[in-house]
Structures are given as C-alpha cells and as structure tokens.
Enzyme design. Structure first.
Site, short mmCIF file in Angstrom:
data_model
loop_
_atom_site.label_atom_id
_atom_site.label_comp_id
_atom_site.label_asym_id
_atom_site.label_seq_id
_atom_site.Cartn_x
_atom_site.Cartn_y
_atom_site.Cartn_z
N ILE A 1 -55.11 62.91 -41.04
CA ILE A 1 -53.70 62.93 -41.30
C ILE A 1 -53.42 62.33 -42.62
CG2 ILE A 1 -51.26 61.99 -40.78
CD1 ILE A 1 -52.16 61.58 -38.00
N ASN B 1 -62.36 53.37 -46.04
CA ASN B 1 -63.90 52.95 -45.71
C ASN B 1 -64.62 53.80 -45.12
OD1 ASN B 1 -63.09 52.63 -43.09
ND2 ASN B 1 -63.48 50.41 -42.92
N LEU C 1 -52.16 54.27 -42.84
CA LEU C 1 -52.74 55.26 -41.84
C LEU C 1 -54.10 54.69 -41.38
CD1 LEU C 1 -51.87 58.56 -43.16
CD2 LEU C 1 -50.48 57.43 -41.58
N TYR D 1 -55.60 49.40 -27.10
CA TYR D 1 -55.24 50.07 -28.42
C TYR D 1 -53.64 50.02 -28.55
CZ TYR D 1 -54.40 54.22 -31.27
OH TYR D 1 -53.95 55.15 -32.21
#
Ligand code: UDP
Length: 335
Positions: free
Chosen positions: A12, A32, A76, A149
C-alpha cells in the site's frame, strides 16, 4: 507537502507514494523490509523528491528527524497477513503496538497530522453487516491467536484516539478492507494474489474451509484515493473511517471467477482451516464495510470492479512470470 510513509516499501505504501510524487509532493519512505521490498519502490527511484530509509521505527533519532521534516505522517508499517499473524504472534503484537506508540509519541512532539492504518479485522466475528465505524467489535478468545491481530490494531486505534483527545495530536484512523492490486504478495496468506498466481501456474487453487465465507476486495488505487482525500479533510481528524469496496463475493466464487478470467486449467481444492492455519482456527464469515462516513467526509466511494482488479493482478503476475520463465500467455475471458 512533505509526507513520511512508514511501511513505505510495502504494497500500500508504494502505491500511495506514486500519486503523491506525481503531483509534486515530497515523499520520505521508512521501511525495515520485514514484509516490504525494494522491488516495490524501484520504479519510484527516479523521482528526485523521493527519499527512503531502510531502517526500523525503533531508530528513535532517525524517526525524530523524519517526523520533524514531514507535514503529514502516514503510518502503514505493521505486521499483516493472517498466515504471518498465526505463525509469529509475538512479532505481530509487538510490531503493531510498539510501532504505533513510537510514531504517535514522535508526532506529538511536533504536532504533525498522523493517518494511521487499522483493519477490518477489528470488527472480528460481528454479524452486524455492513460494518459501521461505531459498531461493537466482537473478538474471539485470547487463546485463539488470530484475534491478537485485531486486538493489537484496536489498541493502536485507542492509542491514536487518546492522543487526539488528551494531547490534541491530529490523527485519522482508517480501517482498510481487503486491499488488493498489483505488487501484493501472497506470501503472507492473502487470498487474491494466491489464487491468481496458482491460476497462472496451473497449480491447484486452494480454498480454506467451505469457501462460503465472503470478502469485499478494494482496488489499492481506490484505497489510496480514499486516504489522500481524508488527509485533506479537516473534519476527518479524530475520526475512524472505513475504506473499502462494498462488492461482496464468497471465496468459492472468487476461485471460480479467477479461474475463468485467467482461462486457467487449475483444479479447485478445499483445505480444512486446521491444516491451512492451525488447529481451532476461527475465520470471519462476512466482512462488508459501510462507507457512508467516507462518502460524507470526502464525497468518494471505492468502486473499481472485482473483474478489473483480477485482470490487473493477473497481468502483473504474468509479467513477473514472463520475466523469469516465459510460460504460456493467459487470456482473460469477458464475463
Ligand atoms: N483463503 C483461502 N485460500 C487462500 C488464502 C486465503 O481460501 O489461499 C481464505 C481465508 O481463509 C479467508 C479469505 O480467503 O477466509 C480471505 O483471506 P485473506 O488472508 O486474504 O484475508 P482476511 O480477510 O482473512 O484477512
């Protein structure tokens, strides 16, 4: 404008950077490469207004400098993908919660607008369709890893909204519903890239569970349009907003649709959830967004059709495969 995009080398993030650079904004990416890749941003490197740092959000000094230089921060960076979450729950929780905390803390010192990405997963097992931003969240027990999550992202939302309420840090929370498009990898379990890749390779398309569960797939270009409009809307500050397409399809029908549009000879197979994920895995049966709030704030509703999405994803994989192996060309049938 100057944008800092964390997770900027992800699916995204890399799509968001494109229109911003095109219209002349300055974009700094921080990633990263845990799930993102340099490949995703290779085509952006020719833009002189692009800067990227392959580093961790935990590098506080770098983060402070990048936040200082930015007008808006788009957060994000996160652990995403159900497979990744089931396999690495500690990493999921720590990445999502610590990352967001560090971003909000750094942004707060300089009062910079933060748009932070949450997920439709937070609605959990709710059957109150379509999902509205003010609806109750219905999560499963903590013994079932999948819900970690949703819980980690819900905590991110609480934290962001608390920064707004208590410290007047301008934040916007977006709940993204199954964003799909070219460059999304199937490596972390996402269904559409997996189905398309299997179809093009003539390998089995694997449906988990009965296939009666449904999703609404949103083209990443629509998602990005929603995010950009929200960042330009003062009334969106302090709000939670769904961003998704409302066209619903069962996973079984998706498998047949992908097979048809790619003229594939793949078999369609069913795999029990226990084998696909882990024993006792719980899925969400339906997940449909209400996008009235997004529309009321921005005048925009995602509407790119699933057929167009499938064709573009297939084209992307086809190009990748051709570059490597020169296989047959799949033809999309019209339906
Ligand atoms: N799924 C599937 N086959 C796959 C990958 C996923 O049948 O190869 C199913 C999965 O069990 C879920 C739906 O497709 O019901 C969407 O999965 P995904 O991981 O893309 O996103 P989710 O909406 O679950 O976060």
């Amino acid at each position: 404008m100057r944008f800092l995009i964390t997770g900027g080398a992800g699916f995204i993030g890399s799509h968001l950077a494109e229109p911003l650079l095109d219209r002349g904004d300055r974009v700094v990416l921080l990633d990263n490469l845990s799930t993102g890749s340099v490949e995703n941003i290779r085509h952006l490197k020719s833009f002189p207004r692009l800067e990227y740092h392959l580093d961790n959000i935990e590098n506080r000094q770098l983060l402070a400098e990048l936040v200082d230089d930015a007008d808006v921060i788009v957060h994000l960076a996160a652990a995403v993908g159900v497979k990744l979450i089931v396999e690495s729950p500690v990493r999921t929780i720590e990445t999502n919660v610590n990352g967001t905390q560090l971003i909000l803390e750094a942004a707060c010192k300089k009062r910079k607008l933060v748009l932070t990405a949450s997920t439709s997963e937070v609605y959990g097992k709710s059957t109150n369709i379509p999902f509205r931003e003010d609806s109750d969240l219905v999560l499963g027990p903590t013994t079932k890893g999948r819900w970690s999550y949703a819980a980690s992202k819900a905590l991110d939302e609480f934290l962001a909204l608390s920064y707004w309420k208590e410290k007047k840090l301008p934040v916007i929370v977006v709940r993204l519903f199954n964003t799909v498009g070219p460059r999304q990898t199937g490596r972390y379990g996402m269904v559409l890239p997996n189905f398309v890749k299997s179809a093009l390779e003539s390998s089995p398309i694997t449906i988990y569970g009965s296939g009666k569960q449904s999703r609404c797939f949103c083209d990443v270009r629509d998602t990005i349009e929603g995010l950009i409009r929200l960042m330009e809307t003062a009334r969106a500050v302090g709000e939670v907003v769904n961003v998704g397409n409302t066209e619903e399809i069962s996973i079984e029908d998706l498998a047949h649709r992908v097979k048809g549009r790619t003229a594939s000879s793949s078999l369609i197979e069913y795999i029990p959830y226990d084998q696909a994920y882990e024993p006792g895995f719980e899925d969400m049966l339906r997940r449909v967004p209400c996008v009235d709030k997004l529309h009321a704030l921005t005048g925009f509703r995602p509407q790119i059709s699933l057929n167009e999405i499938i064709d573009r994803v297939a084209e992307h994989f086809q190009q990748k495969i051709e570059g490597l192996e020169h296989p047959r060309v799949a033809t999309a049938s019209a339906d």
